[in-house]
Design a protein around this motif. Sequence first.
Motif, PDB file in Angstrom:
ATOM      1  N   HIS A 154       1.206  -1.240   0.140  1.00 54.01           N
ATOM      2  CA  HIS A 154       0.236  -0.228   0.127  1.00 54.01           C
ATOM      3  C   HIS A 154       1.488   1.081   0.224  1.00 54.01           C
ATOM      4  CE1 HIS A 154      -3.133  -2.883   1.260  1.00 54.01           C
ATOM      5  NE2 HIS A 154      -2.744  -2.973   1.605  1.00 54.01           N
ATOM      6  N   TYR A 155       1.832   1.167  -0.814  1.00 52.72           N
ATOM      7  CA  TYR A 155       2.890   2.688  -0.583  1.00 52.72           C
ATOM      8  C   TYR A 155       2.932   2.778   0.807  1.00 52.72           C
ATOM      9  CZ  TYR A 155       1.581   2.973  -5.612  1.00 52.72           C
ATOM     10  OH  TYR A 155       1.061   2.478  -6.921  1.00 52.72           O
ATOM     11  N   ASP A 156       3.292   2.084   1.845  1.00 56.88           N
ATOM     12  CA  ASP A 156       3.709   2.117   2.996  1.00 56.88           C
ATOM     13  C   ASP A 156       4.677   1.424   3.373  1.00 56.88           C
ATOM     14  OD1 ASP A 156       3.578   2.387   6.225  1.00 56.88           O
ATOM     15  OD2 ASP A 156       1.778   2.321   6.736  1.00 56.88           O
ATOM     16  N   PRO A 157       6.269   2.533   3.403  1.00 53.64           N
ATOM     17  CA  PRO A 157       7.196   1.444   3.763  1.00 53.64           C
ATOM     18  C   PRO A 157       7.084   0.891   5.568  1.00 53.64           C
ATOM     19  CG  PRO A 157       7.836   3.684   3.142  1.00 53.64           C
ATOM     20  CD  PRO A 157       6.023   3.820   2.882  1.00 53.64           C
ATOM     21  N   GLU A 158       5.927   1.150   5.807  1.00 53.73           N
ATOM     22  CA  GLU A 158       6.146   0.402   7.497  1.00 53.73           C
ATOM     23  C   GLU A 158       5.562  -0.719   7.388  1.00 53.73           C
ATOM     24  OE1 GLU A 158       7.819   1.575   9.638  1.00 53.73           O
ATOM     25  OE2 GLU A 158       8.795   3.238   8.612  1.00 53.73           O
ATOM     26  N   THR A 159       4.638  -0.998   6.071  1.00 57.12           N
ATOM     27  CA  THR A 159       3.658  -2.198   5.942  1.00 57.12           C
ATOM     28  C   THR A 159       4.042  -3.420   6.187  1.00 57.12           C
ATOM     29  OG1 THR A 159       1.670  -1.086   6.142  1.00 57.12           O
ATOM     30  CG2 THR A 159       2.246  -3.202   5.031  1.00 57.12           C
ATOM     31  N   TYR A 160       4.779  -4.131   6.350  1.00 54.85           N
ATOM     32  CA  TYR A 160       6.134  -5.386   6.182  1.00 54.85           C
ATOM     33  C   TYR A 160       5.388  -6.562   6.099  1.00 54.85           C
ATOM     34  CZ  TYR A 160       9.997  -3.021   6.614  1.00 54.85           C
ATOM     35  OH  TYR A 160      11.204  -2.080   6.793  1.00 54.85           O
ATOM     36  N   VAL A 161       5.158  -7.280   5.043  1.00 55.43           N
ATOM     37  CA  VAL A 161       4.423  -8.565   5.071  1.00 55.43           C
ATOM     38  C   VAL A 161       5.926  -9.788   5.447  1.00 55.43           C
ATOM     39  CG1 VAL A 161       3.106 -10.287   3.346  1.00 55.43           C
ATOM     40  CG2 VAL A 161       2.983  -7.825   3.342  1.00 55.43           C
ATOM     41  N   SER A 162       5.378 -11.180   5.829  1.00 54.49           N
ATOM     42  CA  SER A 162       6.575 -12.172   6.334  1.00 54.49           C
ATOM     43  C   SER A 162       7.179 -12.089   4.704  1.00 54.49           C
ATOM     44  CB  SER A 162       6.112 -13.685   7.378  1.00 54.49           C
ATOM     45  OG  SER A 162       4.757 -13.816   6.655  1.00 54.49           O
ATOM     46  N   PRO A 163       8.503 -12.903   4.509  1.00 55.59           N
ATOM     47  CA  PRO A 163       8.980 -13.954   3.841  1.00 55.59           C
ATOM     48  C   PRO A 163       8.030 -14.537   2.692  1.00 55.59           C
ATOM     49  CG  PRO A 163      10.612 -13.184   5.408  1.00 55.59           C
ATOM     50  CD  PRO A 163       9.296 -12.996   6.388  1.00 55.59           C
ATOM     51  N   GLY A 164       8.368 -14.453   0.966  1.00 58.71           N
ATOM     52  CA  GLY A 164       7.442 -15.305   0.475  1.00 58.71           C
ATOM     53  C   GLY A 164       8.109 -15.530  -0.105  1.00 58.71           C
ATOM     54  N   THR A 165       8.093 -16.464  -1.127  1.00 54.91           N
ATOM     55  CA  THR A 165       9.131 -17.568  -2.374  1.00 54.91           C
ATOM     56  C   THR A 165       9.540 -15.781  -3.662  1.00 54.91           C
ATOM     57  OG1 THR A 165       9.174 -19.555  -1.318  1.00 54.91           O
ATOM     58  CG2 THR A 165      10.376 -18.899  -4.023  1.00 54.91           C
ATOM     59  N   TYR A 166      10.451 -15.690  -4.507  1.00 58.75           N
ATOM     60  CA  TYR A 166      10.327 -14.737  -5.306  1.00 58.75           C
ATOM     61  C   TYR A 166      11.271 -15.279  -6.541  1.00 58.75           C
ATOM     62  CZ  TYR A 166      12.394 -10.972  -7.232  1.00 58.75           C
ATOM     63  OH  TYR A 166      12.934  -9.982  -7.964  1.00 58.75           O
ATOM     64  N   LEU A 167      10.609 -15.476  -7.593  1.00 52.84           N
ATOM     65  CA  LEU A 167      10.336 -15.626  -8.637  1.00 52.84           C
ATOM     66  C   LEU A 167      10.389 -14.017  -9.567  1.00 52.84           C
ATOM     67  CD1 LEU A 167      10.112 -18.186  -7.641  1.00 52.84           C
ATOM     68  CD2 LEU A 167      10.107 -19.343 -10.096  1.00 52.84           C
ATOM     69  N   ALA A 168      11.677 -14.243 -10.567  1.00 51.39           N
ATOM     70  CA  ALA A 168      11.555 -13.179 -11.604  1.00 51.39           C
ATOM     71  C   ALA A 168      11.794 -14.400 -13.184  1.00 51.39           C
ATOM     72  CB  ALA A 168      12.548 -12.508 -11.434  1.00 51.39           C
ATOM     73  N   VAL A 169      10.787 -14.140 -13.917  1.00 52.44           N
ATOM     74  CA  VAL A 169      10.320 -14.597 -15.346  1.00 52.44           C
ATOM     75  C   VAL A 169       9.306 -14.226 -15.680  1.00 52.44           C
ATOM     76  CG1 VAL A 169       9.566 -17.183 -13.121  1.00 52.44           C
ATOM     77  CG2 VAL A 169       7.603 -15.531 -14.208  1.00 52.44           C
ATOM     78  N   THR A 170       9.790 -14.716 -17.161  1.00 47.82           N
ATOM     79  CA  THR A 170       9.458 -14.363 -18.642  1.00 47.82           C
ATOM     80  C   THR A 170       8.130 -14.185 -19.415  1.00 47.82           C
ATOM     81  OG1 THR A 170      10.359 -16.355 -19.600  1.00 47.82           O
ATOM     82  CG2 THR A 170      11.876 -13.678 -19.358  1.00 47.82           C
ATOM     83  N   PRO A 171       7.185 -14.025 -19.627  1.00 47.09           N
ATOM     84  CA  PRO A 171       6.021 -14.488 -20.275  1.00 47.09           C
ATOM     85  C   PRO A 171       6.096 -15.826 -20.778  1.00 47.09           C
ATOM     86  CG  PRO A 171       6.581 -12.497 -20.789  1.00 47.09           C
ATOM     87  CD  PRO A 171       7.555 -12.606 -20.409  1.00 47.09           C
TER      88      PRO A 171
END
Length: 891
Positions: free
Chosen positions: A596-613
């Motif tokens: 929400h554009y809020d630097p103080e709003t953290y969510v616990s870690p999740g797995t992160y992937l960067a992929v192509t279409p």
Amino acid sequence: MTRRRSTRLHGDRPEVDGLPIREDVEREIRAHLEEATEELMREGWEAGAARAEAERRFGDVEGIRRRSEAETRARDRAVRRAHGWEGMMQDVRYTLRSLARSPGFAIVAVVTLALGIGANSAIFSVLNGVLLKPLPYPEPERIVWIAEAHDGPGAGPGPVPWPNFVDWKAQSSSFESMTTFGASSVPVLGGDQPVTAVQASVSVEFWRVFPVAPVAGRLTLPEEHVEGGPGVAVVSERWWEANTGRDPGLVGRVMEVAGRSTQIVGVAPSGFNFPFDADFWTPNERFGHSLSRTAHNYRVAGRLRDGVSPETADTELDAISIRMVAGLPPEDYDIEGAIVTPLREQIAGGAREPLTLLMVAAGMVLLIAATNLGSTLLARSTNRRREMAVRASLGAGRGRLVRQLLTESLVLSVAGAAAGLALAGVVLRVLRTLGADSIPRIHEIGIDPFVLLFTLGAVVFTTLLCGLLPALRVSENGLADSLRSGSRGNAGGRGPIWRLLVGAEVALALLLLAGGALLMRSFQQVLSVDPGFETEGLVSVSTRLSPERYPELPAYIDHYQRIAQRLQEAPEVESFALSNAVPFGPGLSTGSVNLHYDPETYVSPGTYLAVTPGFFDLMGIPLLKGRDFTDADRGRDGEHVAIVSAAWAERAWPGEDPIGQVMTGGGMDSFWGQERWATVVGVVDDVRHYSLTGEVDPTYYFPLYQRAGRSRFGFHVIARSPSGDPAVAGSAVRRAMAELDPTTPFTIRTLEDRLLATVAERRFILAILGAFGGLALLLAGVGIYGVVSWQVASRNREMGIRLALGETPASVRRLVVRGALTMVAGGLVFGGVGALFGGRLLESFLFGVEAGDPLTLLAVVVLLSATAIGAAWVPAVRATRVDPMLAMRSE
């Protein structure tokens, strides 16, 4: 009256003419003195003077008495040893002649023991190499693994931020030295061809924690472990030999390691590969460190001071951790303390439970084999009672008869152990292959002196277990009855001892079979779990680009686009996608995000992937809502987008529509120096990235062309061929990538292989326990067959009378089979009860199956019952072929 010679022992020697050694020597000395005295008296000496002169001439009476006694004892011991050795060799020769007359029995007995002893020697070799053998470092008991303790659900020991490590090292008094380390697969250039190697990035005191001596060159120096320091590396002796043939010119050569010019300064000794089977060791201070206390980038090891326990060090680091974060905002740290673990426990502790289980199973196989042979030897010895009675009547004592029968058991055990060691060597080669992905230190297993000592213990155990009962039974009182009984058959096989032995075999076999069956069903349940993506026909080609050749992120993106263009034109590739990581593969990472554009709003870690279409269509991951990535989702100026998994959407925006929500770019991945917010445009189904038996992993995805930062540490091309053959697609991808950059090494692996690697430990345990179960079933069948065959042979007269009196062959067969099932029934009952309770030991290895599953137990009982019927059927048929007249005549 002549005194009778006694065989009762007096000290070291039997009596001589009824007198112990001391009295015998005293008698000889006395006789000599009396004879000398009488001779002097005949010469005219007075009696007292003659006696004194005789003693004077004789010398030191007490000294001669002691020497005579010692010489007599020594001579008697030598004679006794010679007689004992001669008697033992006679027993061995007699045993060999006896076994030569029964080659079938000898072969079966040796094979049975070889299977039991070989299985135990092989598993003990693994247990010894993995858990018992000290680590190949100086004073390894003082080396510990140090991790952070974290609070919260699912939290546990984890890597350490650099500032926390610095504080621990500066303030702790428990450690002699402390170091950080990490490892990754990197490209290495400068040899005959590009290769991939494991690079360990270590801090300055690494070689103090692990003080090994290089076999060539030197280790890295403290002045090289500084920011901006020179590019230097130590290489493993294994890599030196495999890639250069131990070229002495390697030391001093400049190579490109992980895309950076690196001079090889030394070669670490053979056997040293810490951490993570490393090939290269380089200073990690060279490029600086993050000062964030939430950047968990390092693992830590330390060498304790002499006399300091891991528990003491743990307590001290806990106190330091509390002090160093006091007053800091909660978002600036997430440490709860430290966890200090002995290094060997950290490396191999996870293998302790499965290897202990397999050792127990191997011991049960040996018990079955020994019991099997013991029952056979008991049957043979019962048939040899007449022979033993004859030997006893000729003067052989009970001890001599027991020794003879134990010698037979010893000869068989030694032969079985020799064959078992040869079998263990073959089995170990198989175990190294099966356990390569799941058992630490598996390459260190082998037949060493400890294994030989263990095998010697197994020989003693089987000798006593197989031979002692038959020896005692056949040498017991009443042997004379065997001479009077003639050749009359013996029905002793129907006695309780045979029922006990057969029942014990069956019970142990049932336990092993039930355990193997439970693991088999559990393995099937694991493989039936939907990982959330397809694996069939998919292959991944992995590599890592050189930062010297690709210094900026736009160069990475340009290279990816050129790869995509080549693959679109390749007829061997039907579909493909690029990603910084693949499920169950390297490169998977996590990161917390803001909302929400809020630097103080953290969510616990999740797995992160960067992929192509096209990634989701290719992987078979369903799109639940919104849209997929498109070619428009690229570049620094366009709108940044993201796709999240259903579990991530529920975590970040519970009860809300995730489409249109915004989130940061994945924690530590900035794009050209600025953090970008991304709009969620789609929701996909959940995927398991790490384990089939765990929960689904909340995941978020970004376009690779927008978030290329992660791919600097490695990227994957995933492809499928029109024919569905992963080898065809893999070759096409590798060829295209090699044409674009021939200096980059590649690793090709199917996604199915990656998935199966996650169940490697389960497969390892299942394969061995399943083999033990099958072996136990075979041995139980052979044991039942042997006992029933002997029973039928010993009851020939009874069977002949039954047939002569009109019983049908079918009724005789039923009688024999029913007797076999009666022997087996007790073992099935006790084994079933044991399996119900013993199954709890397997609970940590089971998935989707209860430890006391009744269907599994019932199937094993039916299988063993069928085996007993099959083993008894051949002797039962043989019983119906007895000629009644011949049977009567033989009596």
